[in-house]
Scaffold this motif. Structure first.
Motif, PDB file in Angstrom:
ATOM      1  N   VAL A  33       5.300  -6.380  -5.738  1.00 16.34           N
ATOM      2  CA  VAL A  33       5.471  -6.164  -4.294  1.00 16.34           C
ATOM      3  C   VAL A  33       4.415  -6.924  -3.500  1.00 16.34           C
ATOM      4  N   GLY A  53       1.679  -4.188   5.138  1.00 13.71           N
ATOM      5  CA  GLY A  53       2.974  -4.633   4.630  1.00 13.71           C
ATOM      6  C   GLY A  53       3.209  -4.184   3.202  1.00 13.71           C
ATOM      7  N   ILE A  54       2.179  -4.288   2.368  1.00 11.24           N
ATOM      8  CA  ILE A  54       2.292  -3.829   0.982  1.00 11.24           C
ATOM      9  C   ILE A  54       2.491  -2.321   0.946  1.00 11.24           C
ATOM     10  N   ASN A  98       3.818  -0.313   3.208  1.00 11.63           N
ATOM     11  CA  ASN A  98       5.161   0.057   3.640  1.00 11.63           C
ATOM     12  C   ASN A  98       6.206  -0.274   2.578  1.00 11.63           C
ATOM     13  N   SER A  99       5.997  -1.368   1.861  1.00 16.21           N
ATOM     14  CA  SER A  99       6.961  -1.790   0.860  1.00 16.21           C
ATOM     15  C   SER A  99       6.936  -0.885  -0.382  1.00 16.21           C
ATOM     16  N   ILE A 100       5.743  -0.530  -0.842  1.00 14.87           N
ATOM     17  CA  ILE A 100       5.684   0.282  -2.056  1.00 14.87           C
ATOM     18  C   ILE A 100       6.150   1.712  -1.791  1.00 14.87           C
ATOM     19  N   ARG A 101       6.016   2.179  -0.553  1.00 15.77           N
ATOM     20  CA  ARG A 101       6.454   3.542  -0.252  1.00 15.77           C
ATOM     21  C   ARG A 101       7.969   3.668  -0.348  1.00 15.77           C
ATOM     22  N   THR A 102       8.675   2.575  -0.135  1.00 16.17           N
ATOM     23  CA  THR A 102      10.126   2.640  -0.253  1.00 16.17           C
ATOM     24  C   THR A 102      10.580   2.635  -1.709  1.00 16.17           C
ATOM     25  N   LEU A 103       9.663   2.248  -2.600  1.00 17.78           N
ATOM     26  CA  LEU A 103      10.018   2.160  -4.015  1.00 17.78           C
ATOM     27  C   LEU A 103       9.594   3.392  -4.802  1.00 17.78           C
ATOM     28  N   PHE A 157       3.083 -11.029  -0.137  1.00 14.14           N
ATOM     29  CA  PHE A 157       2.174 -10.772   0.983  1.00 14.14           C
ATOM     30  C   PHE A 157       0.849 -11.496   0.789  1.00 14.14           C
TER      31      PHE A 157
END
Length: 268
Positions: free
Chosen positions: A99, A259-260, A262-267, A103
């Motif tokens: 992820v 950005g990282i 927010n991205s990992i929270r969706t995973l 970035f």
């Protein structure tokens, strides 16, 4: 941390599932380092805090498995590349790295400087991803390198995202040594730096670990609201003043970490 035979017995006595042999084998592998590139059997036993007979069994087994080899002339033992398979498997399985890489690449392109992702392990931060700029970097820190939390930007960024009491407790128990004349080791001063990092959203290092090396760092927060890593940009003193680095690099580092996050929270 090396475990003495006495400690080993006490730990296994209180935990029937604990495998002493596995621990001893891992201690042998960890005994090799930049300062101990090759060792005799006696040196392995001393470095791994075990008897020579135990060291002999561990070394023989690891040699048969291909993780250690003996030089045919010097008869000294050394690690083999097979050891790297274990570390590479971690990197390959770590979703956070996948992820973060886009970035970090963008951050390097935007700042023109080397960017890094580090993850915590005990009281240290471990480099797990790195995008190197084309410009000169004073210190080479390959993947797997470890740095102390208390005197580095990434470490302070991670600590600043912990609950205040927890961060101070961790700082208090660390072995805070001075690497340079700029290293901050005083607990009260470090507490002030963490408070500043919480307020600003980023932490700094100003030649506290290596002369000529500064960094700007921000924490990556997991789905449970706790830090899981930190992003930092290297700002060599040959190109940056401390204030310029804070003003020009900090916003980009914060955006990258966000950005990282927010991205990992969706995973998760």
């Amino acid at each position: 941390m090396d475990i003495s035979p006495a400690d080993d017995g006490a730990q296994s006595g209180s935990d029937l599932l604990f495998n002493q042999s596995l621990e001893k084998g891992l201690n042998v592998l960890r005994a090799f380092s930049a300062k101990r590139r090759t060792m005799t059997l006696a040196e392995v036993a001393e470095a791994a805090s075990m008897s020579k007979s135990s060291a002999q069994r561990m070394v023989y087994t690891l040699e048969k498995l291909g993780y250690i080899r003996k030089h045919p002339l010097t008869r000294r033992y050394q690690l083999t590349p097979r050891v790297m398979q274990i570390g590479f498997n971690y990197l390959a399985a770590d979703t956070l790295i996948d992820v973060a890489n886009p970035f970090l690449s963008e951050l390097t392109n935007n700042t023109g400087e080397t960017t890094n992702l580090t993850e915590p392990d005990d009281d240290e931060m471990v480099y797990v991803s790195r995008f190197v700029s084309t410009k000169f970097v004073p210190i080479h820190m390959p993947i797997g390198s470890r740095i102390p939390m208390y005197c580095t930007g990434s470490g302070r960024a991670y600590l600043s995202a912990l609950p205040v009491d927890e961060a101070l407790t961790r700082l208090e128990r660390m072995n805070r040594v001075a690497f340079t004349a700029n290293t901050m080791t005083d607990l009260a001063t470090l507490g002030e730096r963490l408070a500043e990092a919480r307020q600003q959203g980023y932490a700094t290092n100003r030649e506290e670990l290596f002369i000529g090396d500064m960094s700007i760092a921000a924490p990556v927060i997991g789905s449970q609201g706790r830090p899981v890593a930190a992003v930092h940009v290297v700002a060599p003193t040959s190109r940056w003043t401390f204030e310029d680095a804070r003003q020009k690099l900090a916003p980009a580092v914060i955006d990258c970490a966000r950005g990282i996050t927010n991205s990992i929270r969706t995973l998760e």
